[in-house]
Enzyme design. Structure first.
Site, mmCIF file in Angstrom:
data_model
loop_
_atom_site.group_PDB
_atom_site.id
_atom_site.type_symbol
_atom_site.label_atom_id
_atom_site.label_comp_id
_atom_site.label_asym_id
_atom_site.label_seq_id
_atom_site.Cartn_x
_atom_site.Cartn_y
_atom_site.Cartn_z
ATOM 1 N N SER A 252 -4.045 2.911 0.282
ATOM 2 C CA SER A 252 -3.218 1.905 -0.209
ATOM 3 C C SER A 252 -2.232 2.236 -1.033
ATOM 4 O O SER A 252 -1.327 1.441 -1.582
ATOM 5 C CB SER A 252 -4.203 1.107 -1.022
ATOM 6 O OG SER A 252 -4.778 1.445 -2.106
ATOM 7 N N SER B 49 -7.457 6.376 -0.756
ATOM 8 C CA SER B 49 -6.094 5.608 -0.789
ATOM 9 C C SER B 49 -4.875 6.635 -1.536
ATOM 10 O O SER B 49 -3.928 6.329 -1.320
ATOM 11 C CB SER B 49 -6.162 4.240 -1.796
ATOM 12 O OG SER B 49 -6.477 3.440 -0.930
ATOM 13 N N LYS C 83 2.000 3.275 -9.014
ATOM 14 C CA LYS C 83 1.443 2.391 -8.313
ATOM 15 C C LYS C 83 1.281 0.797 -8.878
ATOM 16 O O LYS C 83 1.014 1.162 -10.286
ATOM 17 C CB LYS C 83 0.030 2.653 -7.852
ATOM 18 C CG LYS C 83 -0.618 1.955 -6.782
ATOM 19 C CD LYS C 83 -1.801 2.653 -6.129
ATOM 20 C CE LYS C 83 -2.589 1.832 -5.084
ATOM 21 N NZ LYS C 83 -3.891 2.569 -4.631
HETATM 22 N N1 GLN Z 1 -9.309 2.017 2.998
HETATM 23 C C1 GLN Z 1 -10.293 1.865 1.813
HETATM 24 C C2 GLN Z 1 -10.564 0.550 1.575
HETATM 25 O O1 GLN Z 1 -9.876 -0.165 1.976
HETATM 26 C C3 GLN Z 1 -9.709 2.567 0.664
HETATM 27 C C4 GLN Z 1 -8.869 1.899 -0.339
HETATM 28 C C5 GLN Z 1 -8.660 2.871 -1.541
HETATM 29 O O2 GLN Z 1 -9.100 3.846 -1.734
HETATM 30 N N2 GLN Z 1 -8.292 1.941 -2.494
HETATM 31 O O3 GLN Z 1 -11.284 0.197 0.733
#
Ligand code: GLN
Length: 639
Positions: free
Chosen positions: A266, A290, A107
């Protein structure tokens, strides 16, 4: 029971690839060529009917699935050099372990030497429009490896590419620093977009990319060794030999409508790449879901271990007390196999009696304890137990997670998972609300967003273009300035403050700016006690509730990963739900993140009477450091 396991046998697993390499049926060079071709095809633009088969010069126009999974893909030369080196090691009997020669992706918020560490943000990646750069093409390449990448390389894994994500991990739709349309227009018409677009879900295309032998029931009954032969043969063929009808299929009416299903986020590109099969392991990060959400939405496995178990050294921080390095893989056993390489294990190098010990020493939030067991061995259901590999395991069904918004399809998958575990010998218990209160679900989401935004606003203050981040060269060159629209608020600022303000306003995308503002607000003296401190108390409460429930005699719990299926975001992303709508979908994953517990999302195929292949992610989670039990139960659900 109208439910069957997901795409059984239809996807190349890391386990199988590793076996093919060690048995000599396939070389790393062949495997990497396969993955590279698929990754490239996945990200090439979609052919439009108007383009036809050939352009005027008679050449076939770039043709692919337009997934946007990768921010960078390795050049063939570099990839093949590493693969050939792995093959030479193996031939000399010096293979470095199960991942030697396996193509993996990382990532974009995890440091890998020679690759750009952008976290999908302009503030780190600068301004120019970037295509898919080769690793050597940039002077802005990262100069060191994160702990997790270091361990993967030490285990012989080959880096295929860097995957796209929501900017800094903020979001659930794979939206890469793409400012909202209106913002783009208001601010500056000539804005170059960083890497435009969302990551798209490959699910609609997968039926065209499945090996033909998968549909032959008799062949699929063959023993693993024969299946290995079939796979090896399949993997050695170029894409259009394997799937001669692929291009025609992509131009079919159904595909011409360009299904634009979100891959989730994400860790969007990582999930899309595993679903497509272009990487066999991808390292992602999970702050509030994410890794698990995109895994659920693309039908792959997403594993978030206990907070800090995989070292956080080399990770671009979003919310440091929550950010966890996790893995996306075709199956949970593949994830277990990779865990044995990426966690701090005693490294069996005869010349050293100790691990190099980057973990713990270089990041105080990472586990310093060396793990002596093999996650892979422990996650393997033992056949000797009369078909009851989970004998003695107690599985809790938390009532608190059964919220009224949970749709029937998700409930079907949940029930299916429970049935599988029961058949395998687990004892199933309900975890009543008096043990794990429904307040855990209600209070976690607001607490998470307060804590995450507060930590982000503090973490991101370093991106000022002087100490860290984009220096804003182009601000002067291209005369990018906010002075017209921002004359008022900026007029009282000093030159330096004005520069910070401009850099950060242009360098961060809309969602990140919103969260920095929210974080700054909850940390202000007015709101610190009522918001930030209150959120940390909720967090402590959530952790205590889980602890009490596990202490009461359940080993693991099972719950859905997401309430909603992946949305269609429209060809230009304009139909994507707005970010606050998406917050609600984090309700199942966020409580577990607040408590720092290990959790894995596994896909369960649901036959809900519709023609489309519906897969729902089911989350198996346990108490801190209970990853072996979690992985074992997950692999039983998948079987
Ligand atoms: N959707 C969550 C956020 O926007 C989780 C994001 C994540 O785990 N990086 O914070």
């Amino acid at each position: 029971m109208p439910v069957s396991p997901p795409l059984q046998g239809a996807r190349l697993t890391l386990e199988r690839a590793s076996r093919l390499l060690s048995s000599g049926k396939l070389t790393s060079l062949q495997l990497c060529a396969y993955c590279h071709e698929l990754a490239d095809f996945g990200d090439q633009p979609i052919p439009t009917i108007a383009e036809g088969n050939r352009n005027e010069a008679g050449a076939v126009p770039p043709c692919g699935l337009g997934l946007n999974a990768f921010a960078q893909i390795s050049s063939r030369e570099e990839l093949f050099r590493d693969a050939a080196e792995s093959d030479r090691r193996r031939a000399a009997g010096l293979a470095l372990g199960a991942l030697d020669g396996i193509p993996v992706s990382i990532k974009a918020n995890i440091a890998a030497k020679g690759w750009i560490l952008s976290a999908a943000s302009r503030i780190l990646d600068g301004w120019e429009e970037r295509g898919k750069l080769s690793t050597t093409a940039s002077s802005r390449a990262c100069t060191f490896d994160s702990d997790v990448v270091h361990r993967l390389k030490r285990g012989g894994a080959v880096i295929l590419g860097i995957t796209n994500m929501d900017e800094f991990g903020m979001g659930s739709l794979g939206n890469m620093a793409l400012p909202p349309q209106s913002e783009t227009k208001n601010r500056n018409e000539q804005l170059h977009l960083h890497v435009p677009g969302f990551v798209r879900n490959p699910a609609p295309y997968l039926k065209y990319l499945v090996p033909s032998f998968v549909f032959d029931e008799e062949l699929m009954q063959a023993d693993e060794e024969d299946l290995d032969e079939l796979w090896a043969h399949h993997l050695k063929m170029p894409l259009l030999w394997r799937h001669p009808d692929l291009l025609d299929n992509l131009k079919s009416k159904e595909m011409a409508e360009h299904p634009t299903i979100s891959a989730g986020g994400s860790s969007s590109g990582s999930a899309a790449s595993i679903a497509l099969g272009s990487s066999l392991l991808s390292v992602g990060t999970d702050t509030g879901g994410s890794v698990r959400l995109p895994a659920a939405w693309t039908g792959v496995v997403g594993f978030k271990p206990t907070y800090g178990l995989i070292s956080r050294f080399g990770l671009v921080a979003y919310a440091s007390s929550l950010d966890t390095v996790g893995l996306l893989a075709p199956t949970s056993r593949c994830a277990a196999m990779a865990m044995d390489v990426v966690v701090n294990r005693r490294y069996k190098d005869p010349s050293k009696d100790q691990d190099e010990g980057m973990t713990g020493e270089r990041d105080s939030t990472s586990s310093a304890v060396a793990v002596n067991k093999s996650f892979y061995n422990l996650s393997m259901p033992r056949k000797s137990l009369d078909g009851k590999p989970l004998d003695g395991l107690s599985v809790g069904i938390p009532c608190a997670f059964s919220v009224s918004e949970c749709p029937s399809t998700v409930r079907m998958a949940w029930q299916h998972g429970i049935d599988r575990l029961r058949e395998a010998g687990a004892e199933i218990k309900t975890v009543p609300s008096c043990l794990l209160s429904s307040d855990v679900i209600k209070a976690s989401l607001p607490a998470y967003y307060v804590i995450a935004c507060a930590e982000a606003s503090s973490n991101f203050s370093r991106y000022d273009g002087i100490e860290f981040g984009w220096e804003g060269e182009e601000l002067d060159k291209e005369n990018l300035s906010y002075s017209d629209s921002y004359d008022g608020p900026l007029s009282n600022l000093t030159e330096l403050e004005r520069r910070y303000s401009q850099l950060r306003s242009i360098g961060f995308g809309g969602e990140v700016i919103r969260r920095i503002l929210c974080g700054t607000s909850v940390l202000s003296s007015d709101r610190f006690h009522t918001h930030f401190e209150a959120a940390t108390k909720v967090r402590a409460f959530v952790a205590r509730e889980f602890e009490a429930a596990f202490d009461d005699g359940v080993d693991i719990m099972v719950a859905p990963t997401a309430l909603f299926p992946p949305p269609d975001i429209g060809p230009d992303g304009s139909e994507a739900p707005d970010s606050t709508e998406m917050f609600a979908n984090d309700v199942m994953t966020v409580p577990i993140s607040l408590a720092g517990l290990p959790s894995i999302s596994v896909p369960v195929k649901v036959d809900d009477g519709r023609e489309v292949d519906t897969r729902v992610g089911l989350q198996v989670f346990g108490s801190a450091l209970a990853e072996s039990k979690v992985l074992l139960a997950a692999s039983v659900i998948e079987e």
